[in-house]
Design an enzyme around this catalytic site. Sequence first.
Site, mmCIF file in Angstrom:
data_model
loop_
_atom_site.group_PDB
_atom_site.id
_atom_site.type_symbol
_atom_site.label_atom_id
_atom_site.label_comp_id
_atom_site.label_asym_id
_atom_site.label_seq_id
_atom_site.Cartn_x
_atom_site.Cartn_y
_atom_site.Cartn_z
ATOM 1 N N ALA A 156 42.865 48.522 42.466
ATOM 2 C CA ALA A 156 44.162 47.862 42.597
ATOM 3 C C ALA A 156 44.275 47.183 43.957
ATOM 4 O O ALA A 156 43.774 47.701 44.969
ATOM 5 C CB ALA A 156 45.284 48.881 42.444
ATOM 6 N N LYS A 157 44.932 46.034 43.973
ATOM 7 C CA LYS A 157 45.242 45.392 45.256
ATOM 8 C C LYS A 157 46.582 45.959 45.703
ATOM 9 O O LYS A 157 47.641 45.340 45.552
ATOM 10 C CB LYS A 157 45.279 43.873 45.106
ATOM 11 C CG LYS A 157 45.221 43.122 46.444
ATOM 12 C CD LYS A 157 45.028 41.630 46.217
ATOM 13 C CE LYS A 157 45.061 40.865 47.528
ATOM 14 N NZ LYS A 157 43.899 41.133 48.397
ATOM 15 N N ALA A 158 46.502 47.175 46.226
ATOM 16 C CA ALA A 158 47.691 47.963 46.546
ATOM 17 C C ALA A 158 47.959 47.937 48.046
ATOM 18 O O ALA A 158 47.039 48.036 48.855
ATOM 19 C CB ALA A 158 47.504 49.399 46.075
#
Length: 288
Positions: A156-158
């Site tokens: 995820a691009k969290a």
Amino acid sequence: MAGYDDRDGFIWMDGKLVEWRQANVHILTHALHYASSVFEGERCYNGKIFKGHEHSLRLLESGRLLDMPIPYTADEIDAAKETVLKANGLTDAYIRAVAFRGAGEEMGVASLGNPVRLAIACWSWGAYYGDAKMKGAKLDIAKWKRPSPETIPTAAKAAGLYMICTMSKHAAMAKGCSDALFYDFRGYVAEATGANIFFVKDGEVHTPNPDCILNGITRQTVIGMLKDMQIKVHERHIKPEELASFEQCWLTGTAAEVTPVGQIGDYIFEVGELTRRVATEYEKLVRA
């Protein structure tokens, strides 16, 4: 230059355009306290967002991985990005879409009662590493490690995954560097603070296996370009002691685009022919 909170223009928030200075959230927004936020960075060239739909799909997937369903389709997100570009009169711009848990019924760790919100902004942003595209960026080696996928959804691009990036980049800048290289939790070469990394040896390219790092859209694009050039690409685990054997190095990312690296710690790399060719071909591709 004015701060990012004090500009003319418009930001798209939850389905409508809001004046830039009024695009605010409450102090008890869940994301501010617990990092319940995912985002995308994209670039628009000559009025066309490069791989915009792929970015929209990844945003939705990041939200899913964080148990935070985003209440828009990829097509609706695409349309919102076009709306905000038009509202700000930009044809060459950086675009930031961010989805986050807002303020609501919960202020503990659980947040199912809080709405998932979406905002999209855009602005003019030049070369991420300044003049590094000519002479090569200088990288420090971070003291922090990229975490195991057993500790957090690394695909995820969290926002939470970027905390060590900020600390590592600050430490690098204090040493006169423009970025930092991470090793992963096992000790393998991983990535920079906001970009994937590639190396060249004997005419072939080596890049870390993305099993605990973000498999960047620009990374995937460049791998496809290299294969079209009939250049062999090895996606594999890279040990730190191998850095001395590589001849060239570059970074890839939406903001970084293709940026040569001249130095990592004590290791020196040339801004060689293949690096320059990849950078040139990428520039042609995004503006095609």
